[in-house]
Design an enzyme around this catalytic site. Structure first.
Site, short mmCIF file in Angstrom:
data_model
loop_
_atom_site.label_atom_id
_atom_site.label_comp_id
_atom_site.label_asym_id
_atom_site.label_seq_id
_atom_site.Cartn_x
_atom_site.Cartn_y
_atom_site.Cartn_z
CE LYS A 47 -3.69 -2.40 2.45
NZ LYS A 47 -4.47 -2.76 3.72
CD GLN A 91 -3.46 -4.58 6.45
OE1 GLN A 91 -3.59 -3.52 5.84
NE2 GLN A 91 -3.87 -5.45 6.24
CG ASP A 114 -9.97 -0.09 5.51
OD1 ASP A 114 -9.60 -0.57 4.14
OD2 ASP A 114 -9.13 -0.21 6.28
N1 GUN Z 1 -6.68 -6.82 6.26
C1 GUN Z 1 -7.23 -7.55 5.13
N2 GUN Z 1 -7.90 -6.76 4.14
C2 GUN Z 1 -7.77 -5.53 4.88
C3 GUN Z 1 -8.42 -4.20 4.25
O1 GUN Z 1 -9.03 -4.22 3.19
N3 GUN Z 1 -8.26 -3.04 5.12
C4 GUN Z 1 -7.59 -3.49 5.96
N4 GUN Z 1 -7.48 -2.28 7.13
N5 GUN Z 1 -7.10 -4.57 6.72
C5 GUN Z 1 -7.22 -5.53 5.72
#
Ligand code: GUN
Length: 293
Positions: A47, A91, A114
């Site tokens: 990311k 995350q 998110d």
């Molecule tokens: N863990 C797995 N996929 C995601 C996501 O799309 N966002 C976040 N914050 N954590 C994740």
């Protein structure tokens, strides 16, 4: 047809880069990473790398696995009040001693790239416009639209009911007038339901879809990620009944592979939300704001 998320993501990232370059105030995405989960570390690294490549500022704040919940919440509140931060992502998964709901609720909905907060999720469920749409479902819809796969009136079977993918995916498909069936670990006769689907979206992390069972010319979107016995990345679709890729391509209308399908589209979608986060958080004149309409 293969739904090539990798190629499409490259195109869209180029477009986002151009838009970011035009902005006076750049997006700043802060990612909070707790603990040492190897998969989470890879996701977070990707990311940040993608963000920096297209001119989006990105900071990763790391905490040890034994961090106290209130320390995390205090940091989020600090980021909420920090005008230089436009997007906040925590995350997942978080360590067991932390109540993830308390953490998610601390995020300012205007910085919730998110779409995890109750305000944004609630608006989505009500058919109202959230500040952000959830990244994986949004990425899937962008990909289906790009490949001209119609959604309205189609029978869509969503397998997996997670808050991150399955549930918001169903909401967004309903909003697009699909007939949605949700399946999960307690669903009986999964094979019979799969046979009714024009589009299957599977987000489980196990080989749950035997592709000989699907309807001829259906569209398969694989969101599952797991490792096979050789440690290779694999999805939820089991193509072992088919001889080769040509036989698969003759049978299905389209499928998105793992890797190279939904994964890259999810990152693109986060970058789109990060771009949008400037609009929600920036104190702009009404003239400048209209540029984002
Ligand atoms: N863990 C797995 N996929 C995601 C996501 O799309 N966002 C976040 N914050 N954590 C994740």
């Amino acid at each position: 047809m293969i739904l090539d998320g990798k190629a499409l993501s490259k195109k869209i990232l180029e477009e986002i880069k151009i838009e970011v370059a035009k902005l006076e105030k750049k997006p700043h995405l802060v990612v909070i990473l707790v603990g040492d989960d190897p998969a989470s570390k890879i996701y977070v690294r990707n990311k940040k790398k993608t963000a920096l490549e297209i001119g989006i500022n990105s900071t990763v704040i790391e905490f040890p696995a034994d961090v106290e919940e209130n320390v995390l919440i205090n940091k989020i509140q600090e980021l909420n009040n920090d005008e230089s931060v436009t997007g906040i992502l925590v995350q997942m998964p978080l360590p067991k001693h932390i109540d993830k709901d308390n953490v998610v609720c601390a995020i300012d909905p205007k910085k919730d790239v998110d779409c995890f907060t109750p305000e944004n999720v609630g608006k989505l469920a009500l058919g109202m416009k959230p500040y952000f749409y959830p990244v994986t479902p949004q990425g899937i819809l962008i990909m289906l639209d790009y490949y001209n796969i119609p959604i309205e009136g189609k029978n869509v079977v969503v397998i997996g009911r997670s808050n991150i993918v399955g549930k918001p995916m169903a909401q967004m498909l309903l909003q697009r007038n699909a007939t949605v069936t949700m399946c999960h670990s307690h669903t009986k006769n999964l094979d019979d339901i799969i046979k009714t689907a024009d589009i299957i979206i599977s987000a489980v992390g196990k080989k749950v879809v035997r592709c000989k069972m699907v309807k001829y010319k259906s569209v398969l979107v694989d969101v599952g990620i797991s490792r096979d016995t050789n440690g290779k990345l694999t999805g939820d679709l089991n193509f072992s009944d088919f001889k080769d890729i040509n036989e698969i391509l003759d049978f299905v209308e389209a499928f998105s592979p793992v890797p190279g399908g939904v994964g890259p589209m999810t990152i693109v979608s986060l970058m789109l939300n990060s771009l949008l986060s400037v609009k929600h958080t920036c104190i702009l004149s009404s003239i400048a704001k209209s540029c984002f309409k």
